[in-house]
Design an enzyme around this catalytic site. Structure first.
Site, short mmCIF file in Angstrom:
data_model
loop_
_atom_site.label_atom_id
_atom_site.label_comp_id
_atom_site.label_asym_id
_atom_site.label_seq_id
_atom_site.Cartn_x
_atom_site.Cartn_y
_atom_site.Cartn_z
CB ALA A 8 -0.94 -0.02 1.21
N GLY A 9 1.90 1.23 -0.87
CA GLY A 9 2.73 2.42 -1.05
C GLY A 9 1.98 3.45 -1.88
CB ALA A 10 3.10 5.78 -4.51
CG ASN A 105 5.21 -0.07 -13.94
OD1 ASN A 105 4.18 -0.15 -14.58
ND2 ASN A 105 5.67 1.07 -13.47
CB ALA A 131 0.17 7.13 -6.77
CE LYS A 187 3.12 1.96 -16.85
NZ LYS A 187 2.49 1.95 -15.54
P1 NAD Z 1 6.28 2.58 -3.40
O1 NAD Z 1 7.75 2.71 -3.28
O2 NAD Z 1 5.48 3.80 -3.15
O3 NAD Z 1 5.75 1.45 -2.41
C1 NAD Z 1 6.26 0.14 -2.49
C2 NAD Z 1 6.52 -0.35 -1.06
O4 NAD Z 1 7.63 0.35 -0.50
C3 NAD Z 1 5.34 -0.11 -0.12
O5 NAD Z 1 5.22 -1.23 0.69
C4 NAD Z 1 5.79 1.09 0.67
O6 NAD Z 1 5.22 1.17 1.95
C5 NAD Z 1 7.27 0.87 0.77
N1 NAD Z 1 7.99 2.12 1.01
C6 NAD Z 1 7.94 3.24 0.25
N2 NAD Z 1 8.70 4.21 0.81
C7 NAD Z 1 9.24 3.67 1.93
C8 NAD Z 1 10.11 4.17 2.94
N3 NAD Z 1 10.59 5.40 2.90
N4 NAD Z 1 10.43 3.33 3.96
C9 NAD Z 1 9.95 2.07 4.02
N5 NAD Z 1 9.12 1.53 3.09
C10 NAD Z 1 8.78 2.34 2.06
O7 NAD Z 1 6.01 1.94 -4.83
P2 NAD Z 1 4.85 2.25 -5.86
O8 NAD Z 1 5.20 3.48 -6.60
O9 NAD Z 1 3.54 2.16 -5.18
O10 NAD Z 1 5.04 1.04 -6.87
C11 NAD Z 1 4.43 -0.24 -6.69
C12 NAD Z 1 4.36 -0.90 -8.07
O11 NAD Z 1 3.49 -0.13 -8.91
C13 NAD Z 1 5.70 -0.96 -8.80
O12 NAD Z 1 5.78 -2.11 -9.58
C14 NAD Z 1 5.65 0.25 -9.69
O13 NAD Z 1 6.52 0.14 -10.81
C15 NAD Z 1 4.19 0.23 -10.08
N6 NAD Z 1 3.63 1.49 -10.57
C16 NAD Z 1 3.82 2.63 -9.86
C17 NAD Z 1 3.29 3.81 -10.36
C18 NAD Z 1 3.45 5.11 -9.60
O14 NAD Z 1 3.14 6.16 -10.18
N7 NAD Z 1 3.84 5.13 -8.34
C19 NAD Z 1 2.58 3.81 -11.57
C20 NAD Z 1 2.38 2.61 -12.22
C21 NAD Z 1 2.91 1.45 -11.72
#
Ligand code: NAD
Length: 306
Positions: A8-10, A105, A131, A187
């Site tokens: 549940a990151g971005a 991705n 996000a 993509k």
């Molecule tokens: P993210 O880095 O926001 O989150 C991924 C994980 O990392 C989560 O569990 C989050 O809680 C953890 N995390 C993030 N920052 C942290 C920190 N400072 N300390 C500890 N844990 C941390 O990743 P995302 O952008 O949500 O990407 C997830 C998937 O979605 C990837 O495969 C990405 O390529 C894909 N995706 C992302 C986007 C985008 O715009 N963000 C768009 C399309 C696809």
């Protein structure tokens, strides 16, 4: 429907929040304890076009959750996806009846899921939403997008139709795909090219494209990926791809952005390169196709990560 966000990151935050607000029974699972605590204590704080709002969600530390889900949406980074699936099976969250939709991705997620789950359980998806995660519990949500999804073989059943309704009610704009493999490779083709080249050169997408020989760098790489993608059933086209790339350089499209891989490097995080050019190299080896551009770009990105 009982929906579990595995990660549940971005992006998981955005999708989970929209589904929660549309009335679905959603649990956000994450391994970043501060983020889980912030979401439970203060809700998700959303920053969007200068406004800040708060939204109630349910979050649980990933290892502590053990209720079976109808649908798990996989949105960890690709690096931790396999371990996440193994753990959720052990924890009883993913049962034989659970559908698992990968929205990450990169390449190879379908193969990984099919090693652990039955073919009826695996849904693949690709999203044009984006996000940002500003800090624990804080999302930056701007722009619009959609979620293209489907079974790897493209058949449509009642679950896929129900999922479209759920995604549309959540304003996530579901698009049922009968060739999700090609959509995912399309993509990944963009990400293989710009994530790696912009990371190696430390340039924004538009800055990279402003180099007069950018096409000479891109075309052999694109040809490699198209050849390997064809062995996996992806129907990709060189001219259409290059036309799309040229449009991306505009500041009004994504020209001013650093790709996510370059942002990961700036933030000292491991990248998803092994699931982009690294995956193309692996698939190329299996198919007997040489992939020198993908090989060297993967090495260069790993060198920079170190
Ligand atoms: P993210 O880095 O926001 O989150 C991924 C994980 O990392 C989560 O569990 C989050 O809680 C953890 N995390 C993030 N920052 C942290 C920190 N400072 N300390 C500890 N844990 C941390 O990743 P995302 O952008 O949500 O990407 C997830 C998937 O979605 C990837 O495969 C990405 O390529 C894909 N995706 C992302 C986007 C985008 O715009 N963000 C768009 C399309 C696809």
């Amino acid at each position: 429907m009982k929906i579990v966000m595995a990660g549940a990151g971005a992006m998981g935050g955005r999708v989970g929040l929209y589904l929660t607000e549309s009335g679905q029974d959603v649990v956000m699972l994450d391994k970043w304890q501060d983020h889980v605590d912030a979401m439970n204590d203060n809700g998700v704080t959303v920053h969007s076009y200068g406004e800040t709002t708060n939204h109630k969600v349910k979050a649980v530390f990933m290892d502590d959750y053990n209720e079976p889900a109808d649908l798990v949406i996989l949105l960890t980074k690709a690096l931790t996806a396999e371990e996440t699936i193994d753990n959720l099976i052990k924890q009883g969250v993913i049962t034989k009846e659970t559908k698992v939709m990968s929205l990450m991705n990169g390449l190879g997620h379908g193969d990984m899921l099919l090693k652990k789950l039955s073919v009826e359980q695996v849904i693949l998806a690709v999203t044009m939403w984006s996000a940002g995660l500003k800090g624990p519990g804080e999302l930056i949500l701007e722009g619009t997008g959609n979620i293209e999804f489907g079974y790897p073989d493209g058949h449509v059943d009642a679950f896929i139709e129900q999922l479209k309704v759920i995604l549309d009610e959540a304003k996530l704009n579901g698009v049922i795909s009968n060739d999700i493999v090609t959509s995912i490779w399309n993509k990944a083709l963009v990400n293989c090219c710009f994530n790696t080249y912009c990371s190696v050169t430390d340039k924004r997408i538009g800055e990279f494209g402003a180099y007069e020989q950018a096409d000479a760098m891109l075309i052999p790489l694109v040809k490699e990926i198209i050849a390997v993608g064809a062995t996996k059933g992806a129907k990709l086209d060189l001219d259409a791809t290059m036309e799309k790339f040229h449009k991306m350089y505009s500041p009004d499209v994504v020209g001013l952005h650093y790709p996510s891989m370059t942002q990961d490097i700036h933030n000292g995080r491991k990248t998803e390169v092994d699931f982009l050019t690294g995956a193309v190299s692996r698939f190329g080896d299996e198919a007997g196709i040489e992939t020198p551009y993908c090989d060297i770009l993967t090495h260069l990105v790993h060198q920079i990560e170190k």
